[in-house]
Design an enzyme around this catalytic site. Structure first.
Site, PDB file in Angstrom:
ATOM      1  N   PHE A   1       0.819  -1.219   0.000  1.00  0.00           N
ATOM      2  CA  PHE A   1       0.000   0.000   0.000  1.00  0.00           C
ATOM      3  C   PHE A   1       0.855   1.272   0.000  1.00  0.00           C
ATOM      4  CE2 PHE A   1      -2.240   2.764   3.355  1.00  0.00           C
ATOM      5  CZ  PHE A   1      -2.835   3.593   2.408  1.00  0.00           C
TER       6      PHE A   1
ATOM      7  N   ALA B   1       7.198  -5.182   5.281  1.00  0.00           N
ATOM      8  CA  ALA B   1       6.762  -5.616   6.609  1.00  0.00           C
ATOM      9  C   ALA B   1       5.489  -6.432   6.488  1.00  0.00           C
ATOM     10  CB  ALA B   1       6.487  -4.404   7.509  1.00  0.00           C
ATOM     11  N   GLU B   2       5.211  -7.198   7.505  1.00  0.00           N
ATOM     12  CA  GLU B   2       3.854  -7.680   7.742  1.00  0.00           C
ATOM     13  C   GLU B   2       3.193  -6.566   8.530  1.00  0.00           C
ATOM     14  OE1 GLU B   2       2.235 -10.307   6.733  1.00  0.00           O
ATOM     15  OE2 GLU B   2       3.929 -11.195   5.680  1.00  0.00           O
TER      16      GLU B   2
ATOM     17  N   THR C   1       5.848   2.795  12.638  1.00  0.00           N
ATOM     18  CA  THR C   1       4.465   3.095  12.989  1.00  0.00           C
ATOM     19  C   THR C   1       4.359   3.748  14.371  1.00  0.00           C
ATOM     20  OG1 THR C   1       2.413   1.988  13.640  1.00  0.00           O
ATOM     21  CG2 THR C   1       4.371   0.659  13.719  1.00  0.00           C
ATOM     22  N   ASP C   2       3.260   4.467  14.587  1.00  0.00           N
ATOM     23  CA  ASP C   2       3.003   5.032  15.923  1.00  0.00           C
ATOM     24  C   ASP C   2       2.621   3.943  16.930  1.00  0.00           C
ATOM     25  OD1 ASP C   2       0.450   4.428  14.976  1.00  0.00           O
ATOM     26  OD2 ASP C   2      -0.397   6.418  15.345  1.00  0.00           O
ATOM     27  N   GLU C   3       2.286   2.731  16.424  1.00  0.00           N
ATOM     28  CA  GLU C   3       1.780   1.690  17.328  1.00  0.00           C
ATOM     29  C   GLU C   3       2.853   1.194  18.298  1.00  0.00           C
ATOM     30  OE1 GLU C   3      -0.899  -1.127  15.539  1.00  0.00           O
ATOM     31  OE2 GLU C   3      -1.399   0.270  13.936  1.00  0.00           O
TER      32      GLU C   3
ATOM     33  N   LYS D   1       7.540  -4.421  15.138  1.00  0.00           N
ATOM     34  CA  LYS D   1       8.007  -3.146  14.567  1.00  0.00           C
ATOM     35  C   LYS D   1       8.920  -2.433  15.579  1.00  0.00           C
ATOM     36  CE  LYS D   1       7.171  -1.347  11.191  1.00  0.00           C
ATOM     37  NZ  LYS D   1       7.799  -1.423   9.838  1.00  0.00           N
TER      38      LYS D   1
ATOM     39  N   LYS E   1      -8.011  -3.662   5.950  1.00  0.00           N
ATOM     40  CA  LYS E   1      -7.868  -2.582   6.916  1.00  0.00           C
ATOM     41  C   LYS E   1      -9.166  -1.791   6.957  1.00  0.00           C
ATOM     42  CE  LYS E   1      -3.420  -3.575   7.457  1.00  0.00           C
ATOM     43  NZ  LYS E   1      -2.268  -2.943   6.853  1.00  0.00           N
ATOM     44  N   LEU E   2      -9.368  -1.043   8.052  1.00  0.00           N
ATOM     45  CA  LEU E   2     -10.697  -0.478   8.328  1.00  0.00           C
ATOM     46  C   LEU E   2     -11.343   0.262   7.148  1.00  0.00           C
ATOM     47  CD1 LEU E   2     -12.920   0.080  10.516  1.00  0.00           C
ATOM     48  CD2 LEU E   2     -11.784   2.285  10.860  1.00  0.00           C
TER      49      LEU E   2
ATOM     50  N   VAL F   1     -17.822  -3.446  13.081  1.00  0.00           N
ATOM     51  CA  VAL F   1     -17.166  -2.510  13.997  1.00  0.00           C
ATOM     52  C   VAL F   1     -16.768  -3.292  15.247  1.00  0.00           C
ATOM     53  CG1 VAL F   1     -17.563  -0.489  15.469  1.00  0.00           C
ATOM     54  CG2 VAL F   1     -18.420  -0.528  13.108  1.00  0.00           C
ATOM     55  N   TYR F   2     -15.467  -3.271  15.565  1.00  0.00           N
ATOM     56  CA  TYR F   2     -14.987  -4.025  16.727  1.00  0.00           C
ATOM     57  C   TYR F   2     -15.392  -3.307  18.023  1.00  0.00           C
ATOM     58  CZ  TYR F   2     -11.588  -6.326  13.507  1.00  0.00           C
ATOM     59  OH  TYR F   2     -10.966  -7.017  12.496  1.00  0.00           O
TER      60      TYR F   2
HETATM   61  P1  NAD Z   1       1.444  -3.621   3.260  1.00  0.00           P
HETATM   62  O1  NAD Z   1       1.172  -4.833   4.091  1.00  0.00           O
HETATM   63  O2  NAD Z   1       0.379  -3.067   2.390  1.00  0.00           O
HETATM   64  O3  NAD Z   1       2.715  -3.901   2.316  1.00  0.00           O
HETATM   65  C1  NAD Z   1       3.860  -4.545   2.747  1.00  0.00           C
HETATM   66  C2  NAD Z   1       4.681  -4.909   1.521  1.00  0.00           C
HETATM   67  O4  NAD Z   1       5.887  -5.559   1.964  1.00  0.00           O
HETATM   68  C3  NAD Z   1       3.986  -5.906   0.581  1.00  0.00           C
HETATM   69  O5  NAD Z   1       4.138  -5.495  -0.760  1.00  0.00           O
HETATM   70  C4  NAD Z   1       4.700  -7.213   0.846  1.00  0.00           C
HETATM   71  O6  NAD Z   1       4.716  -8.083  -0.301  1.00  0.00           O
HETATM   72  C5  NAD Z   1       6.090  -6.727   1.197  1.00  0.00           C
HETATM   73  N1  NAD Z   1       6.840  -7.699   2.023  1.00  0.00           N
HETATM   74  C6  NAD Z   1       6.397  -8.382   3.108  1.00  0.00           C
HETATM   75  N2  NAD Z   1       7.365  -9.176   3.589  1.00  0.00           N
HETATM   76  C7  NAD Z   1       8.458  -8.970   2.803  1.00  0.00           C
HETATM   77  C8  NAD Z   1       9.777  -9.480   2.808  1.00  0.00           C
HETATM   78  N3  NAD Z   1      10.168 -10.370   3.728  1.00  0.00           N
HETATM   79  N4  NAD Z   1      10.651  -9.051   1.864  1.00  0.00           N
HETATM   80  C9  NAD Z   1      10.254  -8.145   0.921  1.00  0.00           C
HETATM   81  N5  NAD Z   1       9.016  -7.636   0.870  1.00  0.00           N
HETATM   82  C10 NAD Z   1       8.133  -8.047   1.795  1.00  0.00           C
HETATM   83  O7  NAD Z   1       1.976  -2.548   4.297  1.00  0.00           O
HETATM   84  P2  NAD Z   1       1.856  -0.953   4.248  1.00  0.00           P
HETATM   85  O8  NAD Z   1       0.570  -0.545   4.886  1.00  0.00           O
HETATM   86  O9  NAD Z   1       2.186  -0.471   2.899  1.00  0.00           O
HETATM   87  O10 NAD Z   1       3.014  -0.555   5.250  1.00  0.00           O
HETATM   88  C11 NAD Z   1       4.345  -0.298   4.790  1.00  0.00           C
HETATM   89  C12 NAD Z   1       5.218   0.048   5.988  1.00  0.00           C
HETATM   90  O11 NAD Z   1       4.689   1.193   6.650  1.00  0.00           O
HETATM   91  C13 NAD Z   1       5.267  -1.069   7.042  1.00  0.00           C
HETATM   92  O12 NAD Z   1       6.572  -1.136   7.538  1.00  0.00           O
HETATM   93  C14 NAD Z   1       4.304  -0.598   8.122  1.00  0.00           C
HETATM   94  O13 NAD Z   1       4.688  -1.087   9.377  1.00  0.00           O
HETATM   95  C15 NAD Z   1       4.471   0.907   8.031  1.00  0.00           C
HETATM   96  N6  NAD Z   1       3.302   1.707   8.434  1.00  0.00           N
HETATM   97  C16 NAD Z   1       2.056   1.427   7.948  1.00  0.00           C
HETATM   98  C17 NAD Z   1       0.976   2.233   8.321  1.00  0.00           C
HETATM   99  C18 NAD Z   1      -0.400   2.000   7.765  1.00  0.00           C
HETATM  100  O14 NAD Z   1      -1.356   2.670   8.217  1.00  0.00           O
HETATM  101  N7  NAD Z   1      -0.600   1.116   6.798  1.00  0.00           N
HETATM  102  C19 NAD Z   1       1.174   3.301   9.202  1.00  0.00           C
HETATM  103  C20 NAD Z   1       2.464   3.562   9.681  1.00  0.00           C
HETATM  104  C21 NAD Z   1       3.522   2.758   9.287  1.00  0.00           C
HETATM  105  P1  TYD Z   2      -6.777  -1.299  11.122  1.00  0.00           P
HETATM  106  O1  TYD Z   2      -7.153  -0.683   9.821  1.00  0.00           O
HETATM  107  O2  TYD Z   2      -6.598  -2.784  11.181  1.00  0.00           O
HETATM  108  O3  TYD Z   2      -5.462  -0.536  11.624  1.00  0.00           O
HETATM  109  P2  TYD Z   2      -4.706  -0.600  13.081  1.00  0.00           P
HETATM  110  O4  TYD Z   2      -5.234  -1.730  13.871  1.00  0.00           O
HETATM  111  O5  TYD Z   2      -3.287  -0.814  12.657  1.00  0.00           O
HETATM  112  O6  TYD Z   2      -4.956   0.732  13.715  1.00  0.00           O
HETATM  113  O7  TYD Z   2      -7.876  -0.906  12.186  1.00  0.00           O
HETATM  114  C1  TYD Z   2      -8.158   0.455  12.473  1.00  0.00           C
HETATM  115  C2  TYD Z   2      -9.147   0.481  13.605  1.00  0.00           C
HETATM  116  O8  TYD Z   2     -10.400  -0.068  13.134  1.00  0.00           O
HETATM  117  C3  TYD Z   2      -8.737  -0.391  14.784  1.00  0.00           C
HETATM  118  O9  TYD Z   2      -9.136   0.272  15.987  1.00  0.00           O
HETATM  119  C4  TYD Z   2      -9.529  -1.678  14.596  1.00  0.00           C
HETATM  120  C5  TYD Z   2     -10.804  -1.200  13.910  1.00  0.00           C
HETATM  121  N1  TYD Z   2     -11.427  -2.174  12.983  1.00  0.00           N
HETATM  122  C6  TYD Z   2     -12.795  -2.457  13.092  1.00  0.00           C
HETATM  123  O10 TYD Z   2     -13.499  -1.921  13.963  1.00  0.00           O
HETATM  124  N2  TYD Z   2     -13.349  -3.345  12.212  1.00  0.00           N
HETATM  125  C7  TYD Z   2     -12.613  -3.983  11.251  1.00  0.00           C
HETATM  126  O11 TYD Z   2     -13.168  -4.833  10.496  1.00  0.00           O
HETATM  127  C8  TYD Z   2     -11.217  -3.661  11.133  1.00  0.00           C
HETATM  128  C9  TYD Z   2     -10.355  -4.311  10.086  1.00  0.00           C
HETATM  129  C10 TYD Z   2     -10.666  -2.742  12.019  1.00  0.00           C
END
Ligand code: NAD
Ligand code: TYD
Length: 355
Positions: A10, A81-82, A132-134, A162, A197-198, A214-215
């Site tokens: 993403f 990342a996962e 991440t902020d988490e 992370k 994701k949400l 909604v959780y």
């Molecule tokens: P995502 O899960 O959409 O994408 C992760 C990507 O990494 C995928 O394309 C996957 O194929 C690849 N990948 C996974 N394991 C791999 C490996 N071992 N080697 C090479 N590639 C691999 O994640 P995202 O939402 O795009 O997040 C990207 C980064 O940003 C992550 O490090 C995440 O922790 C961080 N982040 C995400 C958010 C968010 O809201 N999504 C917020 C803050 C930080």
């Molecule tokens: P998510 O998108 O999984 O991001 P994160 O857990 O990394 O913040 O979830 C965002 C918020 O939405 C989180 O508080 C969990 C909630 N949530 C739901 O209520 N229902 C859902 O089906 C999902 C996926 C998340």
């Protein structure tokens, strides 16, 4: 030349697309193409020589070392990342492998490469770790937002993995002098967001006539940033960040989950109303809460704003509207994603959360 990892996911894909649109510098994009990696996100770059996709794992030292030796990148940006908390609860092992072991292996290969550089190439090299902020844990209602010095208190296997990666990155600077930068960003939303994701899940389920799960009470708070603003922050930190420093990234947009779901429903009601004239909000269904669910995240991004002059371009209102529109206009992308193993995941996650 930049080496980007996880650039088919993403945020990584949005970063790569924006980079190519704004710069002539080439990118090597190393991605393992897990369930979350999708080459279709990069379809508009087919045949573009500025973008070189490599299918592989950040933990594959031989591959990463060969790429570094061949392409001599001036920077590495680690998105790989996962990333899904619920998946980390069901199966933490992949998170330990990629987020901790994978980051470690990437750091080791980078250390050897950086050690081989000379002069300006060595001085100017950067390793930017996207986090991440988490990692900071959960805030109570009245606590101030997370600053960069907030104690690490990760609560899920995802955030713990992370946090471990952040510590390794920090240690490689303090111990070996490696020129690292770390960004800790709040929740992103926008195009190409995987519909587990949400926000994308709510859009996709609403249009499919399915329940909007909604959780718990839906009053958990997340701090939302449009993905392209996260990408602009990463570009800014890469260009001007001080080596060894951490920068929090966020848009001062705290919202309870239920408000997010209602906002998505309202925009859909306006743009693609239900055939029966009722609101999509009718599809909201309260389900069992996530175990150990963090109550509130909030990012204080004032260091990044003050020191590097970064500001987000979107408000939540403009960003969420663009996002809903993108999903409406990209139904083929959604259909292709849904036909993958994502289906099995939905069956597993929501079977345990009876409404
Ligand atoms: P995502 O899960 O959409 O994408 C992760 C990507 O990494 C995928 O394309 C996957 O194929 C690849 N990948 C996974 N394991 C791999 C490996 N071992 N080697 C090479 N590639 C691999 O994640 P995202 O939402 O795009 O997040 C990207 C980064 O940003 C992550 O490090 C995440 O922790 C961080 N982040 C995400 C958010 C968010 O809201 N999504 C917020 C803050 C930080
Ligand atoms: P998510 O998108 O999984 O991001 P994160 O857990 O990394 O913040 O979830 C965002 C918020 O939405 C989180 O508080 C969990 C909630 N949530 C739901 O209520 N229902 C859902 O089906 C999902 C996926 C998340």
């Amino acid at each position: 030349m930049l080496l980007v990892t996880g650039g088919a996911g993403f945020i990584g894909a949005n970063f790569v697309l924006d980079w190519v649109a704004q710069s002539d510098e080439a990118i090597i994009n190393l991605d393992a193409l897990t369930y979350a990696g999708n080459r279709e996100n990069l379809a508009s770059l087919e045949g573009n020589e500025q973008h070189n996709f490599v299918h592989g794992d950040i933990a594959d030292t031989a591959l990463v070392s060969a790429l570094l030796a061949q392409h001599q990148p001036r920077a590495i940006i680690n998105f790989a990342a996962e990333s899904h908390v619920d998946r980390s609860i069901h199966g933490p092992e992949d998170f330990i492998q990629t987020n901790i072991v994978g980051t470690f292996k990437l750091l080791e290969a980078t250390r050897a490469y950086w050690g081989s550089l000379k002069g300006d190439a060595k001085r100017n090299f950067r390793f930017l770790h996207v986090s991440t902020d988490e990692v900071y844990g959960s805030l109570s209602k009245d606590e101030p937002a997370f600053t960069e010095t907030h104690q690490y208190q990760p609560n899920s296997p995802y955030s713990a993995s992370k946090a471990a990666s952040d510590h390794l990155v920090r240690a490689y600077h303090h111990t070996y002098g490696m020129p690292v930068l770390t960004t800790n960003c709040s929740n992103n939303y926008g195009p190409y967001h995987f519909p587990e994701k949400l926000i994308p899940l709510m859009i996709v389920n609403a249009l499919a006539g399915k329940a909007l799960p909604v959780y718990g009470d839906g009053q958990q708070i997340r701090d939302w940033l449009y993905v392209k603003d996260h990408c602009s922050a990463i570009r800014r930190v890469l260009a001007a960040g001080t080596v060894g420093e951490v920068y929090n990234v966020g848009g001062w947009n705290e919202k309870p989950n239920l408000e997010i779901v209602h906002t998505v429903c309202c925009i859909l009601d306006e743009l693609r109303g239900r055939a029966d004239g009722k609101s999509y909000a009718e599809q909201i269904s309260y389900v069992t809460d996530r175990p150990g669910h963090d109550r509130r995240y909030a990012i204080d991004a004032s260091k990044l704003e003050r020191e590097l002059g970064w500001k987000p371009a979107e408000t939540f209102e403009t960003g969420i509207r663009k996002t809903v529109l993108w999903y409406l206009e990209n139904q083929a992308w959604v259909a292709n994603v849904l036909s993958g193993n994502y289906r099995d995941w939905v069956a597993k996650n929501y079977a345990e959360r009876q409404a």
